[in-house]
Design a protein around this motif. Structure first.
Motif, short mmCIF file in Angstrom:
data_model
loop_
_atom_site.label_atom_id
_atom_site.label_comp_id
_atom_site.label_asym_id
_atom_site.label_seq_id
_atom_site.Cartn_x
_atom_site.Cartn_y
_atom_site.Cartn_z
N PRO A 1 0.82 -1.22 0.00
CA PRO A 1 0.00 0.00 0.00
C PRO A 1 0.86 1.27 0.00
CG PRO A 1 -0.95 -1.59 1.50
CD PRO A 1 0.39 -2.15 1.06
N ALA A 2 1.94 1.28 0.75
CA ALA A 2 2.81 2.46 0.79
C ALA A 2 3.44 2.71 -0.58
CB ALA A 2 3.89 2.28 1.85
N ALA A 3 3.87 1.64 -1.25
CA ALA A 3 4.46 1.79 -2.59
C ALA A 3 3.41 2.28 -3.58
CB ALA A 3 5.05 0.46 -3.05
N ARG A 4 2.16 1.80 -3.47
CA ARG A 4 1.10 2.27 -4.36
C ARG A 4 0.84 3.76 -4.16
NH1 ARG A 4 -0.93 -2.86 -3.87
NH2 ARG A 4 -2.19 -2.34 -2.07
N LEU A 5 0.89 4.21 -2.90
CA LEU A 5 0.75 5.66 -2.65
C LEU A 5 1.88 6.43 -3.31
CD1 LEU A 5 -0.39 6.03 1.07
CD2 LEU A 5 -1.57 6.86 -0.97
N ASP A 6 3.11 5.92 -3.17
CA ASP A 6 4.26 6.58 -3.80
C ASP A 6 4.13 6.60 -5.32
OD1 ASP A 6 5.40 7.09 -1.35
OD2 ASP A 6 6.82 5.41 -1.46
N LEU A 7 3.64 5.50 -5.91
CA LEU A 7 3.46 5.43 -7.36
C LEU A 7 2.30 6.30 -7.83
CD1 LEU A 7 3.99 1.59 -7.83
CD2 LEU A 7 5.55 3.41 -8.57
N SER A 8 1.31 6.49 -6.97
CA SER A 8 0.15 7.31 -7.32
C SER A 8 0.48 8.79 -7.36
CB SER A 8 -0.99 7.08 -6.31
OG SER A 8 -1.45 5.76 -6.36
N ALA A 9 1.37 9.24 -6.48
CA ALA A 9 1.65 10.67 -6.34
C ALA A 9 2.02 11.37 -7.65
CB ALA A 9 2.71 10.89 -5.27
N PRO A 10 2.97 10.86 -8.44
CA PRO A 10 3.30 11.58 -9.68
C PRO A 10 2.16 11.58 -10.70
CG PRO A 10 4.60 9.56 -9.51
CD PRO A 10 3.87 9.73 -8.22
N ILE A 11 1.36 10.54 -10.69
CA ILE A 11 0.21 10.48 -11.61
C ILE A 11 -0.78 11.57 -11.22
CG2 ILE A 11 -1.73 9.07 -12.41
CD1 ILE A 11 0.13 6.60 -11.76
N LEU A 12 -1.05 11.71 -9.94
CA LEU A 12 -2.02 12.71 -9.47
C LEU A 12 -1.47 14.13 -9.62
CD1 LEU A 12 -3.39 10.79 -6.39
CD2 LEU A 12 -4.44 11.04 -8.66
N ARG A 13 -0.16 14.29 -9.50
CA ARG A 13 0.42 15.62 -9.76
C ARG A 13 0.22 16.00 -11.23
NH1 ARG A 13 4.46 13.90 -6.12
NH2 ARG A 13 5.85 13.26 -7.80
N ARG A 14 0.42 15.03 -12.13
CA ARG A 14 0.18 15.29 -13.56
C ARG A 14 -1.29 15.61 -13.82
NH1 ARG A 14 2.16 10.53 -16.91
NH2 ARG A 14 1.39 11.82 -18.61
N LEU A 15 -2.17 14.88 -13.15
CA LEU A 15 -3.60 15.15 -13.30
C LEU A 15 -3.94 16.55 -12.81
CD1 LEU A 15 -6.52 14.36 -13.93
CD2 LEU A 15 -6.59 13.20 -11.70
N ALA A 16 -3.39 16.96 -11.68
CA ALA A 16 -3.72 18.26 -11.09
C ALA A 16 -3.33 19.44 -11.98
CB ALA A 16 -3.05 18.40 -9.73
N VAL A 17 -2.32 19.26 -12.84
CA VAL A 17 -1.90 20.35 -13.73
C VAL A 17 -2.33 20.11 -15.18
CG1 VAL A 17 0.03 21.01 -12.26
CG2 VAL A 17 0.42 19.38 -14.13
N HIS A 18 -3.05 19.03 -15.42
CA HIS A 18 -3.51 18.75 -16.78
C HIS A 18 -4.50 19.84 -17.19
CE1 HIS A 18 -5.50 16.74 -20.12
NE2 HIS A 18 -4.52 15.86 -20.12
N PRO A 19 -4.36 20.41 -18.39
CA PRO A 19 -5.25 21.50 -18.82
C PRO A 19 -6.74 21.14 -18.72
CG PRO A 19 -3.45 21.25 -20.37
CD PRO A 19 -3.34 20.11 -19.40
N ARG A 20 -7.09 19.91 -19.02
CA ARG A 20 -8.50 19.51 -18.93
C ARG A 20 -9.00 19.54 -17.49
NH1 ARG A 20 -11.54 18.68 -23.76
NH2 ARG A 20 -9.98 18.38 -25.39
N PHE A 21 -8.13 19.19 -16.55
CA PHE A 21 -8.51 19.23 -15.15
C PHE A 21 -8.54 20.67 -14.64
CE2 PHE A 21 -7.75 19.08 -10.59
CZ PHE A 21 -8.76 18.22 -10.19
N VAL A 22 -7.51 21.44 -14.97
CA VAL A 22 -7.41 22.82 -14.52
C VAL A 22 -8.63 23.63 -14.96
CG1 VAL A 22 -6.09 24.97 -14.80
CG2 VAL A 22 -4.89 22.81 -14.39
N ASN A 23 -9.11 23.39 -16.17
CA ASN A 23 -10.23 24.15 -16.72
C ASN A 23 -11.60 23.53 -16.44
OD1 ASN A 23 -8.61 26.21 -17.92
ND2 ASN A 23 -8.02 24.74 -19.49
N ALA A 24 -11.63 22.41 -15.80
CA ALA A 24 -12.90 21.72 -15.54
C ALA A 24 -13.62 22.31 -14.34
CB ALA A 24 -12.64 20.23 -15.30
N GLN A 25 -14.92 22.35 -14.46
CA GLN A 25 -15.75 22.72 -13.32
C GLN A 25 -16.37 21.48 -12.68
OE1 GLN A 25 -18.55 25.73 -14.45
NE2 GLN A 25 -16.97 27.23 -14.84
#
Length: 167
Positions: free
Chosen positions: A10-34
């Motif tokens: 579980p700890a490794a999955r959290l570590d592997l998830s973090a960069p994916i979620l960082r990419r999602l948080a700055v993805h233009p589709r996410f940034v502009n989504a309501q």
């Protein structure tokens, strides 16, 4: 893939998830989504649990809830209590959401994805039925997965709806 995910702590999955979620948080589709459809992760998926809560203060977040053989979308707010639903997924008790035309982005988990955006699910067809229902709306479909879940080819059927992109 199933064995690899089982062998990953579980700890490794959290570590592997973090960069994916960082990419999602700055993805233009996410940034502009309501309005964003997310998911509350199962233990072997990209872990979106904290991400859902954090971003619900900025976006209108929808979470899937299994009702019979279908997925129903519910609006999530941090005040909502989550309860364990079908297959151990934490589901929102928020209001049912049916204004599908207002969904800007759908973030979708899967067992595997290929370069064409085809998605392999867990075999029950819940997301397949939901995506088929939503395909007439201009919703950007973004699959999320760990690197090991990217494969050369996912078997498809005529009704399958591919992702627009996979992170």
């Amino acid at each position: 893939m199933t064995q690899y995910k089982k062998d990953t702590s579980p700890a490794a999955r959290l570590d592997l998830s973090a960069p994916i979620l960082r990419r999602l948080a700055v993805h233009p589709r996410f940034v502009n989504a309501q309005t964003v459809m997310l998911y509350h992760a199962l233990p072997d998926e990209v872990d979106t649990r904290d991400f859902v809560r954090y971003w619900s203060f900025r976006n209108s977040i929808l979470l899937p809830t299994v009702k019979g053989n279908e997925i129903e979308l519910h609006r999530y707010t941090p005040e909502d209590s989550l309860s364990e639903g079908a297959f151990g997924v934490q589901e929102s008790s928020g209001t049912v959401f049916t204004d599908y035309a207002s969904i800007d982005l759908a973030v979708i988990p899967g067992v595997a994805f290929d370069a064409e955006g085809h998605r392999l699910g867990r075999g029950q067809g819940f997301y397949d039925r939901l995506l088929t229902h939503l395909k007439d709306y201009p919703i950007y479909k973004l699959g999320v997965c760990f690197d090991c879940q990217n494969v050369n080819l996912v078997p498809t059927e005529a009704h399958d709806v591919p992702m627009d992109e996979v992170l």
